[in-house]
Design a protein around this motif. Structure first.
Motif, short mmCIF file in Angstrom:
data_model
loop_
_atom_site.label_atom_id
_atom_site.label_comp_id
_atom_site.label_asym_id
_atom_site.label_seq_id
_atom_site.Cartn_x
_atom_site.Cartn_y
_atom_site.Cartn_z
N ASP A 275 0.80 -1.22 0.00
CA ASP A 275 0.00 0.00 0.00
C ASP A 275 0.84 1.27 0.00
OD1 ASP A 275 -2.40 -1.32 -0.12
OD2 ASP A 275 -2.74 -1.32 2.04
N GLY A 276 2.14 1.15 0.07
CA GLY A 276 3.03 2.30 0.04
C GLY A 276 4.44 1.86 -0.30
N PRO A 277 5.42 2.77 -0.26
CA PRO A 277 6.80 2.40 -0.58
C PRO A 277 7.30 1.28 0.34
CG PRO A 277 6.54 4.78 -0.51
CD PRO A 277 5.26 4.21 0.02
N TYR A 278 8.03 0.34 -0.25
CA TYR A 278 8.57 -0.79 0.51
C TYR A 278 9.95 -1.08 -0.09
CZ TYR A 278 8.45 -5.09 3.29
OH TYR A 278 8.70 -6.06 4.21
N ILE A 279 10.97 -0.54 0.58
CA ILE A 279 12.30 -0.51 -0.02
C ILE A 279 13.32 -1.18 0.89
CG2 ILE A 279 14.14 0.98 -0.90
CD1 ILE A 279 11.94 3.08 -1.47
N MET A 280 14.09 -2.07 0.33
CA MET A 280 15.15 -2.78 1.06
C MET A 280 16.51 -2.41 0.50
SD MET A 280 15.90 -6.90 1.26
CE MET A 280 16.82 -6.92 -0.31
N GLU A 281 17.43 -2.07 1.39
CA GLU A 281 18.81 -1.79 1.00
C GLU A 281 19.63 -3.08 1.08
OE1 GLU A 281 20.10 0.89 -0.11
OE2 GLU A 281 18.61 2.44 0.35
N SER A 282 20.53 -3.29 0.12
CA SER A 282 21.37 -4.49 0.15
C SER A 282 22.83 -4.15 -0.09
CB SER A 282 20.88 -5.50 -0.90
OG SER A 282 20.84 -4.93 -2.20
N SER A 283 23.20 -2.91 0.21
CA SER A 283 24.57 -2.48 -0.05
C SER A 283 25.60 -3.14 0.86
CB SER A 283 24.68 -0.96 0.06
OG SER A 283 24.27 -0.52 1.35
#
Length: 314
Positions: A275-283
């Motif tokens: 329902d909104g932004p869903y962001i995962m970092e993998s750096s």
């Protein structure tokens, strides 16, 4: 030669097995239904909830990969606790390292991009279950009983992802067939998707590197894009105009589709992911191990090819 034992023969477990067998490693795949042996890969039928049977089937293992998953969200509460307890017991008894396939449920609803230091604060049942699994395994690691790490990914997609994947049966197939697309959530919200072969490569990398143990790692994943953008890429690769996208109300997915696919009823707890932004970092992973994620266009191209082969009339 390292003795590798993989629990689960789904898309991730099968890909891990193929990678290891190609390298000439000794591979055993444990599953409820067993399977047909292939060069370098032995299949064993075992109930993963039976600690004694699982320990015996994995005897001599150096590395244990948990790629299993109970068949649908509706079975997690009943099956995960005894299954994971048996997995931990088998790893400890055999002196094996454990590499766990994880997800992001433990973080719960978040407003910022997720990284490995994001607190595990999920209020939902599935999220709390995954948190407890993490804590139980980490406790054994810190006690020196096993070596443990977990590879966490966002929503999986790619070859082999079917009805239980948001970018599976209900997404890629209708686009290939030239139909309109029905999706849930905000079609324009940025979302991290994790490619299945990248998950498998991450598990193998973690198992073979001493820097991996005792902490979680996010699977290398391409920059977040919306469901609409993913659909547009698929259509472009197919040489078609963008598909018509219709937003499916959550109650239809949960109540109507959930009648035939019980796992969909469990989506209530995770609807915040769509329902909104869903962001995962993998750096962290890339900077430590050097592995980059498969770019989105390549990943979708390979996914399309898999589906086209699957849909060819017999």
């Amino acid at each position: 030669m390292t003795d590798h034992v993989i629990l689960g023969k789904g898309q991730i477990g099968s890909t891990v097995a193929a990678i290891l067998a190609e390298r000439g490693e000794s591979v055993r795949v444990l599953s409820r239904s067993g399977g047909t042996d292939t060069p370098g890969i032995t299949h064993i039928k075992v109930d993963a909830r039976d600690a004694a049977a699982l320990t015996a089937a994995s005897a001599g293992a150096d590395v244990f990969y948990n790629c299993a998953n109970p068949g649908g969200y509706h079975r997690w509460a009943e099956e995960w606790p005894p299954m994971f307890a048996a997995i931990l017991a088998a790893a400890k008894a055999n002196g094996a390292s454990l590499v766990q396939t994880g997800n992001l449920y433990g973080y719960g609803p978040v407003s910022e991009p997720m990284h490995e230091r994001t607190p595990l604060r999920s209020p939902g049942h599935k999220g709390r279950l995954r948190i407890q699994m993490w804590k139980d395994a980490l406790a054994l690691h810190e006690a020196g009983d096993i070596r443990f790490t977990e590879a966490r990914g966002s929503d999986f997609f790619g070859p082999g992802a079917l009805a239980d994947a948001m970018l599976g049966e209900r997404f890629v197939r209708p686009l290939i067939e030239g139909k309109h697309l029905s999706i849930v959530g905000d079609p324009d919200a940025p979302h991290t998707f994790t490619y299945i072969p990248d998950v498998a490569r991450t598990l193998v990398r973690l198992a073979g590197d001493d820097r991996s143990w005792g902490r979680p790692w996010h699977v290398p994943s391409a920059p977040a894009v919306s469901q609409r953008e993913m659909a547009e890429i698929v259509c472009r690769l197919l040489g078609r105009d963008p598909a018509v996208i219709r937003r499916l109300p959550w109650w239809v997915l949960i109540r109507v589709i959930g009648t035939f696919q019980p796992a969909m009823r469990g989506m209530t707890e995770t609807r915040h992911q769509w329902d909104g932004p869903y962001i995962m970092e993998s750096s962290d992973f890339t900077s430590t191990f050097g592995d980059e994620p498969t770019d989105t266009e390549t990943a979708l191209g390979e996914t399309i090819e898999w589906w086209q082969r699957r849909l060819v009339p017999a």
